[in-house]
Scaffold this active site. Structure first.
Site, mmCIF file in Angstrom:
data_model
loop_
_atom_site.group_PDB
_atom_site.id
_atom_site.type_symbol
_atom_site.label_atom_id
_atom_site.label_comp_id
_atom_site.label_asym_id
_atom_site.label_seq_id
_atom_site.Cartn_x
_atom_site.Cartn_y
_atom_site.Cartn_z
ATOM 1 N N CYS A 36 44.281 33.050 41.692
ATOM 2 C CA CYS A 36 43.253 33.866 41.033
ATOM 3 C C CYS A 36 41.995 33.046 40.746
ATOM 4 O O CYS A 36 42.036 32.104 39.951
ATOM 5 C CB CYS A 36 43.861 34.424 39.742
ATOM 6 N N CYS A 39 40.770 33.032 37.134
ATOM 7 C CA CYS A 39 41.714 32.248 36.321
ATOM 8 C C CYS A 39 41.344 30.767 36.360
ATOM 9 O O CYS A 39 41.469 30.060 35.361
ATOM 10 C CB CYS A 39 43.142 32.421 36.819
#
Length: 126
Positions: A36, A39
């Site tokens: 991600c 993230c």
């Protein structure tokens, strides 16, 4: 000793390391995954928060790929998802990456948040 790094939590340790622990200190939880992009932008902010607020807040991280039980239990549909727990209660839940200043405001609000003693009863406060 105060933790100054994010605490990695699993399906097996979440109850103890987040929910139960939040009776001692508030816990900020980052639900993330290796693949991600957003993230990866949040990760260094979480590191800084863990260091700057050591002894006031626990910063926890949950790898959603490795811990599908938590992802299912909390209905994680998008990552990162940030949650906050205090006194055993979920008090904040929002998907998305925020700027560092917003995270700092969130942590300060979490520290300052008062959970009413009889909140579990659902009775109005006087």
């Amino acid at each position: 000793m105060a933790e100054n790094k994010p605490h990695h939590v699993t399906d097996q340790t979440f109850q103890t390391d987040v929910i139960d622990y939040s009776s001692e200190l508030p816990v900020l939880v980052d639900f993330w995954a290796e693949w991600c992009g957003p993230c990866r932008m949040v990760a260094p902010i979480m590191e800084k928060l863990a260091e700057d607020f050591a002894g006031q807040v626990r910063v926890a991280k949950v790898d959603t790929d490795a811990n599908p039980g938590l992802s299912q239990a909390f209905q994680i549909r998008s990552i990162p998802t940030i949650m906050a727990f205090k006194e055993g209660k979920l008090v904040f839940n929002q998907p998305g990456a925020f700027p560092e200043a917003a995270f700092r405001d969130l942590v300060q609000q979490l520290i300052d948040l008062e959970i009413p003693e009889d909140d579990a009863e659902g009775e109005p406060q006087q």
